[in-house]
Design a protein around this motif. Structure first.
Motif, PDB file in Angstrom:
ATOM      1  N   TYR A  10       1.688   5.471 -49.224  1.00 18.15           N
ATOM      2  CA  TYR A  10       0.413   4.961 -48.721  1.00 18.15           C
ATOM      3  C   TYR A  10      -0.653   6.035 -48.956  1.00 18.15           C
ATOM      4  O   TYR A  10      -0.549   7.141 -48.435  1.00 18.15           O
ATOM      5  CB  TYR A  10       0.523   4.654 -47.231  1.00 18.15           C
ATOM      6  CG  TYR A  10      -0.332   3.491 -46.774  1.00 18.15           C
ATOM      7  CD1 TYR A  10      -1.719   3.526 -46.880  1.00 18.15           C
ATOM      8  CD2 TYR A  10       0.258   2.349 -46.251  1.00 18.15           C
ATOM      9  CE1 TYR A  10      -2.483   2.468 -46.464  1.00 18.15           C
ATOM     10  CE2 TYR A  10      -0.499   1.285 -45.833  1.00 18.15           C
ATOM     11  CZ  TYR A  10      -1.868   1.333 -45.932  1.00 18.15           C
ATOM     12  OH  TYR A  10      -2.636   0.284 -45.534  1.00 18.15           O
TER      13      TYR A  10
ATOM     14  N   GLN B 241      -5.412   5.195 -45.553  1.00 19.54           N
ATOM     15  CA  GLN B 241      -5.040   5.328 -44.146  1.00 19.54           C
ATOM     16  C   GLN B 241      -6.232   5.736 -43.291  1.00 19.54           C
ATOM     17  O   GLN B 241      -6.422   5.213 -42.188  1.00 19.54           O
ATOM     18  CB  GLN B 241      -3.900   6.336 -44.005  1.00 19.54           C
ATOM     19  CG  GLN B 241      -2.597   5.882 -44.648  1.00 19.54           C
ATOM     20  CD  GLN B 241      -1.476   6.868 -44.409  1.00 19.54           C
ATOM     21  OE1 GLN B 241      -1.570   7.752 -43.557  1.00 19.54           O
ATOM     22  NE2 GLN B 241      -0.405   6.734 -45.178  1.00 19.54           N
TER      23      GLN B 241
ATOM     24  N   SER C  93      -5.737  -2.050 -45.547  1.00 24.09           N
ATOM     25  CA  SER C  93      -4.447  -2.668 -45.841  1.00 24.09           C
ATOM     26  C   SER C  93      -4.698  -3.886 -46.720  1.00 24.09           C
ATOM     27  O   SER C  93      -5.803  -4.441 -46.746  1.00 24.09           O
ATOM     28  CB  SER C  93      -3.720  -3.079 -44.556  1.00 24.09           C
ATOM     29  OG  SER C  93      -4.487  -4.044 -43.841  1.00 24.09           O
ATOM     30  N   GLY C  94      -3.688  -4.293 -47.428  1.00 26.12           N
ATOM     31  CA  GLY C  94      -3.840  -5.461 -48.299  1.00 26.12           C
ATOM     32  C   GLY C  94      -2.721  -5.523 -49.313  1.00 26.12           C
ATOM     33  O   GLY C  94      -1.670  -4.884 -49.174  1.00 26.12           O
ATOM     34  N   LYS C  95      -2.943  -6.307 -50.373  1.00 20.21           N
ATOM     35  CA  LYS C  95      -1.911  -6.550 -51.363  1.00 20.21           C
ATOM     36  C   LYS C  95      -2.502  -6.369 -52.757  1.00 20.21           C
ATOM     37  O   LYS C  95      -3.479  -7.022 -53.108  1.00 20.21           O
ATOM     38  CB  LYS C  95      -1.348  -7.956 -51.200  1.00 20.21           C
ATOM     39  CG  LYS C  95      -0.181  -8.284 -52.125  1.00 20.21           C
ATOM     40  CD  LYS C  95       0.305  -9.703 -51.892  1.00 20.21           C
ATOM     41  CE  LYS C  95       0.903  -9.860 -50.499  1.00 20.21           C
ATOM     42  NZ  LYS C  95       1.469 -11.214 -50.307  1.00 20.21           N
TER      43      LYS C  95
ATOM     44  N   CYS D 266      -4.952   2.693 -53.754  1.00 14.86           N
ATOM     45  CA  CYS D 266      -3.779   1.813 -53.690  1.00 14.86           C
ATOM     46  C   CYS D 266      -3.424   1.257 -55.064  1.00 14.86           C
ATOM     47  O   CYS D 266      -2.239   1.125 -55.411  1.00 14.86           O
ATOM     48  CB  CYS D 266      -4.023   0.673 -52.697  1.00 14.86           C
ATOM     49  SG  CYS D 266      -4.264   1.212 -50.994  1.00 14.86           S
TER      50      CYS D 266
ATOM     51  N   SER E  56       2.459  -4.656 -51.443  1.00 15.99           N
ATOM     52  CA  SER E  56       1.765  -4.785 -50.159  1.00 15.99           C
ATOM     53  C   SER E  56       1.632  -3.414 -49.497  1.00 15.99           C
ATOM     54  O   SER E  56       2.546  -2.577 -49.555  1.00 15.99           O
ATOM     55  CB  SER E  56       2.525  -5.736 -49.226  1.00 15.99           C
ATOM     56  OG  SER E  56       2.594  -7.032 -49.797  1.00 15.99           O
ATOM     57  N   TYR E  57       0.457  -3.219 -48.865  1.00 16.40           N
ATOM     58  CA  TYR E  57       0.173  -2.012 -48.068  1.00 16.40           C
ATOM     59  C   TYR E  57      -0.136  -2.481 -46.644  1.00 16.40           C
ATOM     60  O   TYR E  57      -1.089  -3.223 -46.420  1.00 16.40           O
ATOM     61  CB  TYR E  57      -1.005  -1.237 -48.635  1.00 16.40           C
ATOM     62  CG  TYR E  57      -0.727  -0.589 -49.983  1.00 16.40           C
ATOM     63  CD1 TYR E  57      -0.259   0.710 -50.048  1.00 16.40           C
ATOM     64  CD2 TYR E  57      -0.957  -1.297 -51.160  1.00 16.40           C
ATOM     65  CE1 TYR E  57      -0.010   1.300 -51.290  1.00 16.40           C
ATOM     66  CE2 TYR E  57      -0.713  -0.706 -52.394  1.00 16.40           C
ATOM     67  CZ  TYR E  57      -0.233   0.584 -52.457  1.00 16.40           C
ATOM     68  OH  TYR E  57       0.012   1.172 -53.669  1.00 16.40           O
ATOM     69  N   THR E  58       0.689  -2.063 -45.684  1.00 18.60           N
ATOM     70  CA  THR E  58       0.519  -2.473 -44.297  1.00 18.60           C
ATOM     71  C   THR E  58       0.538  -1.243 -43.413  1.00 18.60           C
ATOM     72  O   THR E  58       1.464  -0.420 -43.509  1.00 18.60           O
ATOM     73  CB  THR E  58       1.642  -3.430 -43.862  1.00 18.60           C
ATOM     74  OG1 THR E  58       1.670  -4.542 -44.779  1.00 18.60           O
ATOM     75  CG2 THR E  58       1.393  -3.964 -42.451  1.00 18.60           C
TER      76      THR E  58
ATOM     77  N   GLN F 236       1.158   0.857 -40.097  1.00 19.88           N
ATOM     78  CA  GLN F 236       2.083   0.790 -38.971  1.00 19.88           C
ATOM     79  C   GLN F 236       1.308   0.979 -37.675  1.00 19.88           C
ATOM     80  O   GLN F 236       0.556   1.940 -37.535  1.00 19.88           O
ATOM     81  CB  GLN F 236       3.166   1.878 -39.095  1.00 19.88           C
ATOM     82  CG  GLN F 236       4.022   1.760 -40.346  1.00 19.88           C
ATOM     83  CD  GLN F 236       4.864   0.521 -40.343  1.00 19.88           C
ATOM     84  OE1 GLN F 236       5.218   0.005 -39.266  1.00 19.88           O
ATOM     85  NE2 GLN F 236       5.233   0.027 -41.516  1.00 19.88           N
ATOM     86  N   GLU F 237       1.510   0.036 -36.733  1.00 16.03           N
ATOM     87  CA  GLU F 237       0.787   0.135 -35.449  1.00 16.03           C
ATOM     88  C   GLU F 237       1.503   1.104 -34.519  1.00 16.03           C
ATOM     89  O   GLU F 237       2.717   1.186 -34.489  1.00 16.03           O
ATOM     90  CB  GLU F 237       0.723  -1.260 -34.812  1.00 16.03           C
ATOM     91  CG  GLU F 237      -0.093  -2.227 -35.648  1.00 16.03           C
ATOM     92  CD  GLU F 237      -0.172  -3.589 -34.978  1.00 16.03           C
ATOM     93  OE1 GLU F 237       0.416  -3.744 -33.890  1.00 16.03           O
ATOM     94  OE2 GLU F 237      -0.834  -4.476 -35.520  1.00 16.03           O
TER      95      GLU F 237
END
Length: 269
Positions: A193, A198, A203-205, A231, A264-266, A268-269
């Protein structure tokens, strides 16, 4: 002349004022209202009483008698005698069938017995004349007539595949070593990432398109959908580092084929 309290109160005042007139005639008005109210009440009460009497006179008098059912004479019911049903009709016995007796075979003469000819031997069939027409003078048992063709067989000519043609879809798709699950594991292990994404909470694809060559190598990488913040570059870097794929095949031959891959880039919560 009798002096009342009202005369004393209004002695030095204007007696034409309305309060003096009302107080002076109050008792007379009260008596008149009482008499009129009592009369009206008596009139309404008398009318209601007269109406009820008229209704009672017109209403028929009904006498109700309470009877104890046990005091009534009870007649013993007559016993019900079941009716005798007629006996069922006798079934007629089935008619006797004549029995056929086995007859002994009757002997026949040899001339009257039909003898079936045995099929010709294989050697004779090999020497038989094959024709699709009836040959005069030849016996039918020595001539073989092949059946007429019922359907024409179409010959399909396979078109040659161009050497540099890139296919969008083929009979056998290109495959990452180990299949789709191994491809997802490879991306999860190698994609990092970007720090800029960050920090910007991005975030997205990222959707990439590349060509799997005949030897399984990956080339001509394009970004169809961008996310930015590093990304896209990271996804292209990981695709370039992929091992050789199993190439796609068309008509049994290895061909060049396009492949679309989402990354995909997500956060983390």
């Amino acid at each position: 002349m009798k002096v009342t309290l009202d005369d004393v109160v209004f002695e030095t005042r204007n007696k034409e004022y309305g309060a003096y007139y009302l107080r002076k005639n109050y008792r007379r008005y009260l008596t008149r209202a009482t008499v009129m109210g009592t009369g009206l009440f008596c009139l309404l009460f008398g009318a209601a009483l007269a109406f009820n009497k008229i209704q009672d006179a017109n209403r028929e008098k009904v006498t109700y008698v309470i009877v104890n059912p046990f005091d009534l004479p009870q007649d013993d019911p007559e016993p019900v005698v079941p009716e005798e049903l007629p006996p069922p009709p006798l079934e007629e016995s089935p008619p006797e069938m004549a029995e056929e007796k086995f007859l002994p075979p009757e002997p026949k003469k040899d001339e009257e017995v039909l003898v079936e000819e045995p099929p010709p031997p294989a050697e004779k069939l090999e020497k038989a004349i094959i024709s699709n027409k009836t040959v005069e003078g030849a016996e039918a048992k020595d001539v073989f007539i092949p059946p007429a063709p019922t359907k024409e067989v179409a010959v399909v000519k396979m078109e040659p595949v161009a050497e540099d043609e890139i296919f969008m879809g083929v009979e056998q798709e290109a495959e990452f070593p180990g299949g789709l699950n191994e491809l997802m594991k490879f991306l999860k292990k190698n994609v990092s990432y970007p720090a800029a994404a960050q920090r910007a909470n991005i975030s997205g694809k990222v959707i990439l398109q590349f060509v799997v060559e005949k030897d399984g190598t990956v080339g001509q990488i394009k970004v169809l959908k961008s996310v930015g913040f590093g990304c896209d570059e990271e996804a292209v870097r990981v695709v370039k580092a992929m091992p050789r794929w199993s190439p796609g095949r068309q008509n049994g031959r290895a061909v060049r084929v396009y492949y679309t891959l989402p990354v995909s880039y997500t956060l983390q919560e």
